[in-house]
Design an enzyme around this catalytic site. Structure first.
Site, PDB file in Angstrom:
ATOM      1  N   TYR A  80      16.250  -6.595  -5.907  1.00  0.00           N
ATOM      2  CA  TYR A  80      17.170  -5.952  -5.020  1.00  0.00           C
ATOM      3  C   TYR A  80      16.660  -4.581  -4.915  1.00  0.00           C
ATOM      4  CZ  TYR A  80      20.579  -9.410  -7.075  1.00  0.00           C
ATOM      5  OH  TYR A  80      20.987 -10.341  -7.551  1.00  0.00           O
TER       6      TYR A  80
ATOM      7  N   LYS B 296      16.674  -9.028 -13.726  1.00  0.00           N
ATOM      8  CA  LYS B 296      15.932 -10.201 -13.443  1.00  0.00           C
ATOM      9  C   LYS B 296      14.670 -10.455 -13.076  1.00  0.00           C
ATOM     10  CE  LYS B 296      20.547 -11.329 -11.526  1.00  0.00           C
ATOM     11  NZ  LYS B 296      20.880 -10.262 -10.659  1.00  0.00           N
TER      12      LYS B 296
ATOM     13  N   HIS C 129      15.327 -14.987 -12.389  1.00  0.00           N
ATOM     14  CA  HIS C 129      15.909 -14.928 -11.251  1.00  0.00           C
ATOM     15  C   HIS C 129      16.280 -16.361 -10.552  1.00  0.00           C
ATOM     16  CE1 HIS C 129      17.477 -11.849  -8.096  1.00  0.00           C
ATOM     17  NE2 HIS C 129      18.145 -13.011  -8.080  1.00  0.00           N
TER      18      HIS C 129
ATOM     19  N   ASP D 124      24.995  -5.648 -12.650  1.00  0.00           N
ATOM     20  CA  ASP D 124      24.057  -6.568 -12.421  1.00  0.00           C
ATOM     21  C   ASP D 124      23.205  -6.163 -11.196  1.00  0.00           C
ATOM     22  OD1 ASP D 124      23.729  -9.870 -12.989  1.00  0.00           O
ATOM     23  OD2 ASP D 124      23.282  -9.366 -10.841  1.00  0.00           O
TER      24      ASP D 124
HETATM   25  P1  NAD Z   1      30.117 -11.057  -3.057  1.00  0.00           P
HETATM   26  O1  NAD Z   1      30.890 -12.560  -3.174  1.00  0.00           O
HETATM   27  O2  NAD Z   1      30.443 -10.223  -4.498  1.00  0.00           O
HETATM   28  O3  NAD Z   1      30.803 -10.427  -1.999  1.00  0.00           O
HETATM   29  C1  NAD Z   1      30.128  -9.001  -1.605  1.00  0.00           C
HETATM   30  C2  NAD Z   1      30.886  -8.603  -0.458  1.00  0.00           C
HETATM   31  O4  NAD Z   1      32.383  -8.904  -0.308  1.00  0.00           O
HETATM   32  C3  NAD Z   1      30.889  -7.285  -0.026  1.00  0.00           C
HETATM   33  O5  NAD Z   1      29.597  -7.077   0.661  1.00  0.00           O
HETATM   34  C4  NAD Z   1      32.038  -7.032   0.829  1.00  0.00           C
HETATM   35  O6  NAD Z   1      31.841  -7.437   2.406  1.00  0.00           O
HETATM   36  C5  NAD Z   1      33.104  -8.102   0.218  1.00  0.00           C
HETATM   37  N1  NAD Z   1      34.090  -7.452  -0.460  1.00  0.00           N
HETATM   38  C6  NAD Z   1      33.880  -7.052  -2.114  1.00  0.00           C
HETATM   39  N2  NAD Z   1      34.978  -6.575  -2.329  1.00  0.00           N
HETATM   40  C7  NAD Z   1      35.908  -6.596  -1.508  1.00  0.00           C
HETATM   41  C8  NAD Z   1      37.354  -6.293  -1.466  1.00  0.00           C
HETATM   42  N3  NAD Z   1      38.002  -5.746  -2.586  1.00  0.00           N
HETATM   43  N4  NAD Z   1      38.075  -6.591  -0.438  1.00  0.00           N
HETATM   44  C9  NAD Z   1      37.445  -7.097   0.651  1.00  0.00           C
HETATM   45  N5  NAD Z   1      36.030  -7.358   0.843  1.00  0.00           N
HETATM   46  C10 NAD Z   1      35.466  -7.187  -0.287  1.00  0.00           C
HETATM   47  O7  NAD Z   1      28.893 -11.443  -2.848  1.00  0.00           O
HETATM   48  P2  NAD Z   1      27.402 -11.066  -3.559  1.00  0.00           P
HETATM   49  O8  NAD Z   1      26.960  -9.632  -3.526  1.00  0.00           O
HETATM   50  O9  NAD Z   1      26.316 -11.831  -2.968  1.00  0.00           O
HETATM   51  O10 NAD Z   1      27.242 -11.464  -5.161  1.00  0.00           O
HETATM   52  C11 NAD Z   1      27.764 -10.550  -6.149  1.00  0.00           C
HETATM   53  C12 NAD Z   1      26.564 -10.196  -7.068  1.00  0.00           C
HETATM   54  O11 NAD Z   1      26.048 -11.376  -7.610  1.00  0.00           O
HETATM   55  C13 NAD Z   1      25.573  -9.483  -6.288  1.00  0.00           C
HETATM   56  O12 NAD Z   1      25.742  -8.321  -6.040  1.00  0.00           O
HETATM   57  C14 NAD Z   1      24.427  -9.875  -7.263  1.00  0.00           C
HETATM   58  O13 NAD Z   1      24.600  -8.510  -8.574  1.00  0.00           O
HETATM   59  C15 NAD Z   1      24.765 -11.283  -7.792  1.00  0.00           C
HETATM   60  N6  NAD Z   1      23.911 -12.113  -6.965  1.00  0.00           N
HETATM   61  C16 NAD Z   1      22.925 -12.924  -7.712  1.00  0.00           C
HETATM   62  C17 NAD Z   1      22.233 -13.922  -7.121  1.00  0.00           C
HETATM   63  C18 NAD Z   1      21.158 -14.486  -7.949  1.00  0.00           C
HETATM   64  O14 NAD Z   1      20.385 -15.571  -7.351  1.00  0.00           O
HETATM   65  N7  NAD Z   1      21.443 -14.641  -9.163  1.00  0.00           N
HETATM   66  C19 NAD Z   1      22.530 -14.087  -5.700  1.00  0.00           C
HETATM   67  C20 NAD Z   1      23.368 -13.356  -4.934  1.00  0.00           C
HETATM   68  C21 NAD Z   1      24.112 -12.291  -5.788  1.00  0.00           C
END
Ligand code: NAD
Length: 279
Positions: free
Chosen positions: A54, A79, A112, A49
């Site tokens: 990004y 997106k 997005h 994704d």
């Molecule tokens: P997330 O909830 O996936 O959290 C990511 C964070 O969690 C990492 O930076 C790390 O600190 C921690 N983490 C990950 N795996 C772990 C583990 N096994 N143990 C401990 N900590 C861990 O947050 P995100 O990146 O904001 O969301 C995931 C994805 O969703 C994004 O990368 C993106 O692709 C998407 N996203 C979309 C939008 C949108 O507006 N459409 C907004 C935000 C994110």
């Protein structure tokens, strides 16, 4: 690597299959992106994704190419960035995304953010995505951060029902109302920030389930999403975590675990509110 159960797929409303687990690359530095995506593809992920916002589509494309995994075995979502909502701008931005990803098509292309009327008209933007969809260069199209009122407007004024709605969902922000609305209209729900960007992982309810099941808090929270039927793509650049997040298909949460985690909902967002975000 020992063998792990494969990732289930869900069927979108146009028949396209999507792996229920992927890798998210929001806030992944371009310099780290190729290695992260390669590491995920090596573990067995087949869903990435990304987004023009990004700034790492080129590096995602490079990883897919270098991995040797056939393009048609990897589900790639991108997106449309804010600021390109005007019809022709959307078509140009989509062409740029294909070029940056170095691919002829994406599996899923999303608006997005809906944005406020002052920034453009998302119904007009959606008509551009419909053209892209009919050209075959996006196998499915959808939206992100849309509330029911945004979707109702698309139903009234446009033709194609979005295949997915990607919204913020995690134990502190369960969004069951929007999820139910999506389901009622045949729209698959994708959960962004599925791990609450890490902030739910030391919650005592989560850690106690994790201890009992001898799993990690991240695995328990991801499993909660999977059992709710949503699509997730946790972000990590750490190979051990990328692998840990993948190993969630060989255990189950009980109904009691599910209810306990759902009860953590406190209507708390990590990100922006779609009804006020203007990009
Ligand atoms: P997330 O909830 O996936 O959290 C990511 C964070 O969690 C990492 O930076 C790390 O600190 C921690 N983490 C990950 N795996 C772990 C583990 N096994 N143990 C401990 N900590 C861990 O947050 P995100 O990146 O904001 O969301 C995931 C994805 O969703 C994004 O990368 C993106 O692709 C998407 N996203 C979309 C939008 C949108 O507006 N459409 C907004 C935000 C994110």
């Amino acid at each position: 690597m020992s063998s792990v159960p494969s990732v289930p797929t869900l069927t979108l409303n146009n028949g396209v299959e999507i792996p229920q687990l992927g890798l998210g690359v929001f806030q992944v530095d371009p310099q780290e992106t190729t290695a992260s995506v390669l590491s995920a593809l090596e573990v067995g992920y087949r869903h990435i994704d990304t987004a023009e916002m990004y700034g790492n589509e080129k590096e995602v494309g490079r990883a897919v190419r270098e991995s040797g995994v056939p393009r048609d075995e990897v589900f790639i979502t991108s997106k449309l960035n804010n600021g390109f909502h005007a019809h022709d701008d959307a078509l140009t931005a989509f062409a740029r995304t294909l070029e940056d990803l170095d691919t002829d098509y994406v599996d899923l292309f999303l608006i997005h953010w809906p944005l406020l009327p002052s920034r453009g008209d998302y119904a007009d933007t959606w008509r551009a995505l419909e053209e892209i969809y009919h050209s075959g260069r996006a196998k499915a199209i959808g939206v992100s951060n849309f509330n029911p009122h945004h979707l109702n407007r698309l139903f009234e004024e446009t033709e194609v029902v979005p295949a997915v709605n990607q919204i913020e969902i995690h134990p502190y922000f369960a969004q069951d109302d929007v999820r139910a609305f999506n389901t009622e209209h045949g729209i698959a729900t994708e959960a962004w920030a599925p791990l609450t960007q890490g902030k739910v992982l030391d919650d005592p309810v989560v850690t106690s389930v994790a201890e009992r099941l001898e799993r990690t808090p991240a695995q328990v929270v991801l499993r909660w999403h999977i059992q709710r039927g949503d699509i997730v793509f946790p972000k990590s650049v750490t190979p051990s975590r990328i692998e840990e997040n993948f190993r969630i298909f060989d255990f189950e949460l009980t109904a009691g675990d599910m209810a306990a985690i759902t009860s953590l909902d406190r209507n708390w967002r990590t990100g922006l509110d779609p009804d006020t975000n203007n990009g």
